[in-house]
Design an enzyme around this catalytic site. Structure first.
Site, PDB file in Angstrom:
ATOM      1  N   TYR A 124       0.974  -1.095   0.099  1.00 34.74           N
ATOM      2  CA  TYR A 124       0.005  -0.056   0.046  1.00 34.74           C
ATOM      3  C   TYR A 124       0.911   1.241   0.167  1.00 34.74           C
ATOM      4  CZ  TYR A 124      -4.065   2.468   1.871  1.00 34.74           C
ATOM      5  OH  TYR A 124      -5.114   3.301   1.920  1.00 34.74           O
ATOM      6  N   HIS A 129      -2.173   7.804  -3.153  1.00 35.64           N
ATOM      7  CA  HIS A 129      -3.450   6.529  -3.088  1.00 35.64           C
ATOM      8  C   HIS A 129      -3.709   6.520  -1.407  1.00 35.64           C
ATOM      9  CE1 HIS A 129      -5.887   3.236  -3.346  1.00 35.64           C
ATOM     10  NE2 HIS A 129      -5.379   2.541  -2.537  1.00 35.64           N
ATOM     11  N   GLU A 194      -7.594  -1.759  -9.705  1.00 40.52           N
ATOM     12  CA  GLU A 194      -6.236  -1.010  -8.942  1.00 40.52           C
ATOM     13  C   GLU A 194      -5.286  -1.021  -9.816  1.00 40.52           C
ATOM     14  OE1 GLU A 194      -5.976  -2.808  -4.986  1.00 40.52           O
ATOM     15  OE2 GLU A 194      -7.604  -1.379  -4.072  1.00 40.52           O
ATOM     16  N   TYR A 239     -13.664  -5.991   6.272  1.00 44.15           N
ATOM     17  CA  TYR A 239     -12.375  -5.853   6.488  1.00 44.15           C
ATOM     18  C   TYR A 239     -12.181  -5.586   7.922  1.00 44.15           C
ATOM     19  CZ  TYR A 239     -11.599  -0.884   6.822  1.00 44.15           C
ATOM     20  OH  TYR A 239     -11.904   0.373   7.006  1.00 44.15           O
TER      21      TYR A 239
END
Ligand code: MN
Length: 410
Positions: A124, A129, A194, A239
């Protein structure tokens, strides 16, 4: 290098590239190939001409249906294979010249998953982002969580559902939680792409061993384009507290050609400034970002495509070397063929966002395609295409594309 082989200057597969992949032709079993221009180079046929004899490579390697045994030869040999191919494609008296056993038109072959992926990890690591997502879902003032600038955040993904470019995926079914009712079961309404890149592990480490940022390059074979599909509604409900699960594992898509780190080396650029200073095990030296121009297009069924984003791999905050050092700092071992993905790669501008979540502000705005239709998320029948290439001094090295159609839920 002047190739006797005519290659269009806009081709991703120039003499400077020489990527590796797995192809089949006319129903044959899959085997290893390289690419030049619009042709696949059949490496079994090349090996049969004796071109690689000095490297003493077992014949079976060329017949493998994954690149793993080839990668396992080690960089000392795989780099030589690439160099020998470059020499043969440029020397006038090459045995490859006009040999129709060696070259097959890309339009006639089928590409397969390039590596047998044992484990898949997703990072990540794009600061734009992570900031955009933090602003959308948390605190616009403190978009980045406290750990973000101290370590490359990641999670363990699912390798079994990674598919090669061209393999369609069905919209996933699953649980979603509408704001004003109990959870429901149904097809995801918020399928998103993505824009990511992945790197392929090229050397095994031992359990307990740490890979340093300085030695990380020895463990990275090459890179691919990677579309890390997300069902945002499934993801949002499931999540907490353990992270991504079924909203991600319904499928991820890779490009078929693995571009080696040697081919990408000329395009290295300095990394982003890291503030605050990282812990010593994450420090690195040299130019470790890569200038890879990326784009995303959406193509509605039987319509022309619209390019909806232009980003760049150089926008990464954490480098691949840091990701690998962090991944193994606890002694976790890596294996040949493991795939490490970058995380969604977004730039600073509205034109360089790597997901529809960011482009449409989680569906608050819509995006108009050239056919006049609007999108908030991916619709059934849509094909999402990621492309990437490097270019400098008239020399182009690219990845081709990863193209995936989303079909209706089963
Ligand atoms: Mn991802």
């Amino acid at each position: 290098m002047n190739a006797w082989f005519e290659v269009n200057t806009q081709s991703d597969f120039s003499i400077y590239n020489i990527p590796f992949g797995i192809f089949s032709h006319d129903g044959s079993s899959p085997r290893i190939g390289s690419a030049i221009g619009d042709q696949v180079i059949d490496l079994r046929a090349v090996a049969g001409l004796g071109v690689f004899d000095a490297l003493e490579i077992n014949k079976k390697v060329w017949d493998s249906d994954f690149l793993n045994p080839f990668i396992a030869l080690g960089k000392s040999k795989t780099q030589k294979v690439r160099e020998i191919l470059q020499q043969e494609l440029t020397k006038e008296n090459s045995v490859l010249k006009n040999n129709d056993q060696v070259f097959i038109a890309m339009s006639e072959i089928e590409m397969h998953l390039p590596v047998q992926i044992g484990d898949y990890t997703d990072f990540y690591s794009s600061i734009h982002h992570a900031t955009n997502v933090g602003k959308l879902f948390r605190d616009p003032e403190n978009a980045l969580l406290p750990n973000w600038r101290h370590l490359p955040v990641g999670y363990h993904g699912r390798a079994s559902s990674i598919v090669v470019s061209g393999v369609p995926l069905h919209r996933p079914m699953g649980q979603q939680k509408p704001a004003d009712s109990n959870p429901v079961y149904g097809a995801s309404k918020l399928v998103d792409f993505e824009l990511e890149m992945g790197f392929i592990i090229g050397r095994e480490s031992k359990l307990g061993q740490r890979i340093s940022t300085e030695s990380a390059d020895e463990y990275i074979f090459g890179k691919v384009l990677f579309n890390d599909w997300s069902a945002r509604d499934i993801q949002k409900w499931e999540y907490v507290p353990l992270g991504p699960f079924l909203g991600k594992s319904f499928g991820s898509s890779v490009s078929p050609w693995v571009v080696t780190m040697e081919a990408l080396a000329p395009y290295q650029v300095p990394g982003l400034k890291q503030e605050p200073k990282v812990l010593p095990y994450l420090e690195y030296s040299g130019h470790r970002n890569i200038d890879i121009k990326l784009e995303v297009a959406i193509q509605p069924e039987n319509k022309e495509e619209t390019i909806i984003s232009r980003s760049n791999f150089k926008y990464m905050y954490w480098t691949m070397q840091q990701q690998l050092a962090h991944h193994t700092v606890n002694g976790c071992n890596v294996k040949i063929g493991d795939l490490m993905a970058s995380g969604t790669i977004s730039g600073e501008d509205q034109e360089s966002l790597g997901s529809l979540l960011e482009i449409t502000q989680a569906g608050r705005q819509s995006l108009t395609l050239t056919d006049g239709t609007e999108r908030k998320f991916v619709q059934d029948g849509d094909t999402v295409i990621l492309r990437g290439h490097c270019e400098k001094d008239g020399k182009r090295v690219g990845f081709g594309e990863v193209r995936t159609q989303i079909l209706p839920a089963l």
